[in-house]
Design a protein around this motif. Structure first.
Motif, PDB file in Angstrom:
ATOM      1  N   TYR A  42       0.834  -1.212   0.000  1.00  0.00           N
ATOM      2  CA  TYR A  42       0.000   0.000   0.000  1.00  0.00           C
ATOM      3  C   TYR A  42       0.867   1.261   0.000  1.00  0.00           C
ATOM      4  CZ  TYR A  42      -3.037   3.685   1.826  1.00  0.00           C
ATOM      5  OH  TYR A  42      -3.707   4.877   2.003  1.00  0.00           O
ATOM      6  N   ASP A  43       1.939   1.230   0.778  1.00  0.00           N
ATOM      7  CA  ASP A  43       2.873   2.358   0.816  1.00  0.00           C
ATOM      8  C   ASP A  43       3.446   2.655  -0.564  1.00  0.00           C
ATOM      9  OD1 ASP A  43       4.980   4.185   2.182  1.00  0.00           O
ATOM     10  OD2 ASP A  43       6.207   2.690   1.146  1.00  0.00           O
ATOM     11  N   ARG A  44       3.854   1.608  -1.277  1.00  0.00           N
ATOM     12  CA  ARG A  44       4.391   1.778  -2.636  1.00  0.00           C
ATOM     13  C   ARG A  44       3.314   2.247  -3.608  1.00  0.00           C
ATOM     14  NH1 ARG A  44       8.379   3.655  -2.958  1.00  0.00           N
ATOM     15  NH2 ARG A  44       7.699   4.267  -0.890  1.00  0.00           N
ATOM     16  N   TYR A  45       2.083   1.760  -3.403  1.00  0.00           N
ATOM     17  CA  TYR A  45       0.966   2.195  -4.251  1.00  0.00           C
ATOM     18  C   TYR A  45       0.718   3.687  -4.105  1.00  0.00           C
ATOM     19  CZ  TYR A  45      -3.901   3.328  -5.224  1.00  0.00           C
ATOM     20  OH  TYR A  45      -5.041   3.963  -5.649  1.00  0.00           O
ATOM     21  N   VAL A  46       0.683   4.156  -2.851  1.00  0.00           N
ATOM     22  CA  VAL A  46       0.454   5.590  -2.609  1.00  0.00           C
ATOM     23  C   VAL A  46       1.607   6.421  -3.174  1.00  0.00           C
ATOM     24  CG1 VAL A  46       0.169   7.375  -0.838  1.00  0.00           C
ATOM     25  CG2 VAL A  46      -0.934   5.154  -0.557  1.00  0.00           C
ATOM     26  N   ALA A  47       2.842   5.958  -2.976  1.00  0.00           N
ATOM     27  CA  ALA A  47       4.022   6.697  -3.453  1.00  0.00           C
ATOM     28  C   ALA A  47       4.027   6.850  -4.967  1.00  0.00           C
ATOM     29  CB  ALA A  47       5.293   5.994  -2.996  1.00  0.00           C
ATOM     30  N   VAL A  48       3.605   5.807  -5.683  1.00  0.00           N
ATOM     31  CA  VAL A  48       3.653   5.832  -7.146  1.00  0.00           C
ATOM     32  C   VAL A  48       2.376   6.399  -7.758  1.00  0.00           C
ATOM     33  CG1 VAL A  48       3.828   4.383  -9.231  1.00  0.00           C
ATOM     34  CG2 VAL A  48       5.273   3.895  -7.247  1.00  0.00           C
ATOM     35  N   CYS A  49       1.232   5.998  -7.229  1.00  0.00           N
ATOM     36  CA  CYS A  49      -0.049   6.346  -7.846  1.00  0.00           C
ATOM     37  C   CYS A  49      -0.709   7.588  -7.265  1.00  0.00           C
ATOM     38  CB  CYS A  49      -1.016   5.169  -7.746  1.00  0.00           C
ATOM     39  SG  CYS A  49      -0.398   3.652  -8.491  1.00  0.00           S
ATOM     40  N   ASN A  50      -0.320   7.980  -6.056  1.00  0.00           N
ATOM     41  CA  ASN A  50      -0.942   9.154  -5.425  1.00  0.00           C
ATOM     42  C   ASN A  50       0.113   9.959  -4.664  1.00  0.00           C
ATOM     43  OD1 ASN A  50      -2.955  10.883  -4.662  1.00  0.00           O
ATOM     44  ND2 ASN A  50      -4.193   9.352  -3.596  1.00  0.00           N
ATOM     45  N   PRO A  51       1.190  10.372  -5.342  1.00  0.00           N
ATOM     46  CA  PRO A  51       2.338  10.988  -4.652  1.00  0.00           C
ATOM     47  C   PRO A  51       2.024  12.297  -3.935  1.00  0.00           C
ATOM     48  CG  PRO A  51       2.534  11.241  -7.025  1.00  0.00           C
ATOM     49  CD  PRO A  51       1.400  10.301  -6.794  1.00  0.00           C
ATOM     50  N   LEU A  52       1.053  13.075  -4.441  1.00  0.00           N
ATOM     51  CA  LEU A  52       0.736  14.380  -3.840  1.00  0.00           C
ATOM     52  C   LEU A  52       0.124  14.237  -2.447  1.00  0.00           C
ATOM     53  CD1 LEU A  52      -0.673  16.320  -6.951  1.00  0.00           C
ATOM     54  CD2 LEU A  52       1.622  16.409  -5.974  1.00  0.00           C
ATOM     55  N   ARG A  53      -0.500  13.111  -2.177  1.00  0.00           N
ATOM     56  CA  ARG A  53      -1.133  12.893  -0.862  1.00  0.00           C
ATOM     57  C   ARG A  53      -0.315  11.951   0.021  1.00  0.00           C
ATOM     58  NH1 ARG A  53      -7.056  11.229  -0.716  1.00  0.00           N
ATOM     59  NH2 ARG A  53      -6.806  12.118   1.360  1.00  0.00           N
ATOM     60  N   TYR A  54       0.893  11.625  -0.425  1.00  0.00           N
ATOM     61  CA  TYR A  54       1.714  10.635   0.285  1.00  0.00           C
ATOM     62  C   TYR A  54       2.010  11.059   1.723  1.00  0.00           C
ATOM     63  CZ  TYR A  54       5.463   7.323   1.288  1.00  0.00           C
ATOM     64  OH  TYR A  54       6.236   6.347   1.863  1.00  0.00           O
ATOM     65  N   THR A  55       2.408  12.297   1.932  1.00  0.00           N
ATOM     66  CA  THR A  55       2.782  12.752   3.285  1.00  0.00           C
ATOM     67  C   THR A  55       1.591  12.736   4.245  1.00  0.00           C
ATOM     68  OG1 THR A  55       2.458  15.044   2.549  1.00  0.00           O
ATOM     69  CG2 THR A  55       4.713  14.190   2.523  1.00  0.00           C
ATOM     70  N   ILE A  56       0.365  12.857   3.692  1.00  0.00           N
ATOM     71  CA  ILE A  56      -0.826  12.813   4.541  1.00  0.00           C
ATOM     72  C   ILE A  56      -1.225  11.374   4.832  1.00  0.00           C
ATOM     73  CG2 ILE A  56      -3.285  13.425   4.691  1.00  0.00           C
ATOM     74  CD1 ILE A  56      -2.646  15.787   2.798  1.00  0.00           C
ATOM     75  N   LEU A  57      -1.278  10.560   3.764  1.00  0.00           N
ATOM     76  CA  LEU A  57      -1.725   9.177   3.904  1.00  0.00           C
ATOM     77  C   LEU A  57      -0.716   8.307   4.643  1.00  0.00           C
ATOM     78  CD1 LEU A  57      -3.269   8.627   0.340  1.00  0.00           C
ATOM     79  CD2 LEU A  57      -4.505   8.993   2.489  1.00  0.00           C
ATOM     80  N   MET A  58       0.565   8.694   4.564  1.00  0.00           N
ATOM     81  CA  MET A  58       1.615   7.906   5.221  1.00  0.00           C
ATOM     82  C   MET A  58       2.382   8.761   6.231  1.00  0.00           C
ATOM     83  SD  MET A  58       1.302   4.838   4.087  1.00  0.00           S
ATOM     84  CE  MET A  58       2.798   4.151   4.784  1.00  0.00           C
ATOM     85  N   SER A  59       1.652   9.439   7.086  1.00  0.00           N
ATOM     86  CA  SER A  59       2.258  10.267   8.126  1.00  0.00           C
ATOM     87  C   SER A  59       2.895   9.370   9.191  1.00  0.00           C
ATOM     88  CB  SER A  59       1.193  11.153   8.782  1.00  0.00           C
ATOM     89  OG  SER A  59       0.242  10.356   9.472  1.00  0.00           O
ATOM     90  N   PRO A  60       3.798   9.916  10.014  1.00  0.00           N
ATOM     91  CA  PRO A  60       4.416   9.104  11.077  1.00  0.00           C
ATOM     92  C   PRO A  60       3.399   8.433  11.984  1.00  0.00           C
ATOM     93  CG  PRO A  60       5.589  11.172  10.829  1.00  0.00           C
ATOM     94  CD  PRO A  60       4.397  11.260   9.933  1.00  0.00           C
ATOM     95  N   ARG A  61       2.312   9.137  12.289  1.00  0.00           N
ATOM     96  CA  ARG A  61       1.273   8.566  13.153  1.00  0.00           C
ATOM     97  C   ARG A  61       0.610   7.355  12.483  1.00  0.00           C
ATOM     98  NH1 ARG A  61      -4.133  11.740  15.428  1.00  0.00           N
ATOM     99  NH2 ARG A  61      -4.990   9.964  16.589  1.00  0.00           N
ATOM    100  N   VAL A  62       0.319   7.503  11.189  1.00  0.00           N
ATOM    101  CA  VAL A  62      -0.305   6.404  10.438  1.00  0.00           C
ATOM    102  C   VAL A  62       0.635   5.199  10.385  1.00  0.00           C
ATOM    103  CG1 VAL A  62      -1.114   5.679   8.157  1.00  0.00           C
ATOM    104  CG2 VAL A  62      -1.802   7.897   9.064  1.00  0.00           C
ATOM    105  N   CYS A  63       1.914   5.456  10.187  1.00  0.00           N
ATOM    106  CA  CYS A  63       2.905   4.376  10.132  1.00  0.00           C
ATOM    107  C   CYS A  63       2.963   3.606  11.451  1.00  0.00           C
ATOM    108  CB  CYS A  63       4.292   4.931   9.803  1.00  0.00           C
ATOM    109  SG  CYS A  63       4.446   5.490   8.098  1.00  0.00           S
ATOM    110  N   LEU A  64       2.949   4.322  12.557  1.00  0.00           N
ATOM    111  CA  LEU A  64       2.942   3.673  13.875  1.00  0.00           C
ATOM    112  C   LEU A  64       1.680   2.844  14.075  1.00  0.00           C
ATOM    113  CD1 LEU A  64       4.362   6.519  16.164  1.00  0.00           C
ATOM    114  CD2 LEU A  64       5.468   4.324  15.647  1.00  0.00           C
ATOM    115  N   GLN A  65       0.545   3.383  13.622  1.00  0.00           N
ATOM    116  CA  GLN A  65      -0.715   2.645  13.731  1.00  0.00           C
ATOM    117  C   GLN A  65      -0.685   1.378  12.882  1.00  0.00           C
ATOM    118  OE1 GLN A  65      -3.459   5.726  12.541  1.00  0.00           O
ATOM    119  NE2 GLN A  65      -3.805   6.435  14.649  1.00  0.00           N
ATOM    120  N   MET A  66      -0.070   1.477  11.699  1.00  0.00           N
ATOM    121  CA  MET A  66       0.067   0.310  10.823  1.00  0.00           C
ATOM    122  C   MET A  66       0.901  -0.787  11.491  1.00  0.00           C
ATOM    123  SD  MET A  66       0.755   1.891   7.035  1.00  0.00           S
ATOM    124  CE  MET A  66      -0.597   2.351   5.947  1.00  0.00           C
ATOM    125  N   ALA A  67       2.048  -0.384  12.042  1.00  0.00           N
ATOM    126  CA  ALA A  67       2.930  -1.348  12.706  1.00  0.00           C
ATOM    127  C   ALA A  67       2.222  -1.989  13.901  1.00  0.00           C
ATOM    128  CB  ALA A  67       4.214  -0.659  13.156  1.00  0.00           C
TER     129      ALA A  67
END
Length: 312
Positions: A116-141
């Motif tokens: 999903y991270d790679r999908y957002v980075a390639v297909c939706n790069p403008l929203r990457y910092t929002i969709l993959m914020s540090p808080r979201v990453c911690l929640q994912m882990a």
């Protein structure tokens, strides 16, 4: 002697093989490579601030899981071989099964989140910092670890409570669920259905989501104007999918088919692919081929060499 004991007997890695010493040597080499590769990757990601990104955070979690995953089975297998002791207590067997399942399920979830991270980075790069914020990453882990632990708890308690009427010999090199189910003298078909539903949720659905993510990435990449960028993205996606297919393929074979439909030898072969080969390949495929990681490694080596050369 063993029939009155609650201990199980682990027959080891391919007990019928005439080349046990060679097999153990290969296992030790694989374990050393996996341990060194994953430890190095975690160290580099922690050390280099340029690698403090969502992708590398998830990669560090994958390496941590792989370190624990391979360590949950190999040390006991090797120790048993060199000491000649094959017994494992009921509690130790249940503990090994719990951690093995926790880490295995967590890896399934994490590989999906990485896709999903790679999908957002390639297909939706403008929203990457929002969709993959540090808080979201911690929640994912946290979701990967907690989800794995809860599912593993159910699938440890349930099979470990089935009565065993005959031999307590497990034809495997660790306490794995299908091997334990074979020892039971009661009908386990109801539990097999529960296991099947769980594998759909934690294996089949994540695998299909990963394939969907990489299909969308592939379609996006094919529209790129840059041939170099297209080739790089395709090479990365193909290598990632190779590891994903290897890991999910062996897990689906073991857990989505009835235990009676495959032999203990087949279980061991596919288990080796999942518990040993994949943790060894992951740091090589996912990161050590990556320019940023290689750059961080060279930086550490240069720093170390300069310290060695400095006059006292």
């Amino acid at each position: 002697m063993h029939e009155n004991s609650t201990d199980f007997i682990l027959l080891g890695l391919f007990p019928g093989s005439k080349h046990q010493y060679l097999l153990i040597l290969i296992v030790l080499v694989i374990y050393t490579i996996a341990f060194a590769g994953n430890s190095l990757l975690i160290f580099l990601i922690w050390l280099d601030s340029r690698l403090h990104t969502p992708m590398y955070f998830l990669l560090s979690q994958l390496s941590l899981i792989d370190l624990a995953y391979i360590s949950s089975t190999v040390p006991k297998t090797v120790t048993n071989y060199f000491t000649g002791k094959k017994n494992i207590s009921y509690f130790a067997c249940a503990t090994q099964l719990f951690f093995f399942l926790t880490l295995g399920i967590a890896e399934c979830v994490l590989l999906t989140l990485m896709a999903y991270d790679r999908y957002v980075a390639v297909c939706n790069p403008l929203r990457y910092t929002i969709l993959m914020s540090p808080r979201v990453c911690l929640q994912m882990a946290a979701a990967a670890w907690i989800g794995g632990a809860l599912a593993a708890l159910v699938h440890t308690i349930y099979p470990m409570h089935f009565p065993i009427c005959g031999s307590r010999e497990i034809n495997h090199y660790f306490c794995e669920m299908p091997a334990i189910l074979r020892l039971s003298c009661v009908d386990t078909s109801a539990y097999e259905k529960v296991k099947f539903v769980t594998t759909i949720v934690f294996l089949l659905v994540p695998f299909l989501l990963i394939l969907s993510s990489y299909t969308l990435i592939f379609l996006t990449v094919m529209r790129m104007n840059s041939q170099k960028g297209r080739n790089k993205a395709l090479a990365t996606c193909s290598s990632h999918l190779t590891v994903v297919s290897l890991y999910f393929g062996q897990a689906i074979f073991i857990y989505m088919t009835p235990s009676s439909s495959h032999t203990p030898e087949q279980d061991q072969i596919v288990a080796v692919l999942g518990t040993m080969v994949t943790p060894m390949l992951n740091p090589l495929i996912y990161s050590l081929r990556n320019k940023e990681v290689v750059g961080a490694l060279k930086k550490v080596i240069r720093r170390f060499c300069s310290c060695e050369m400095d006059p006292i």
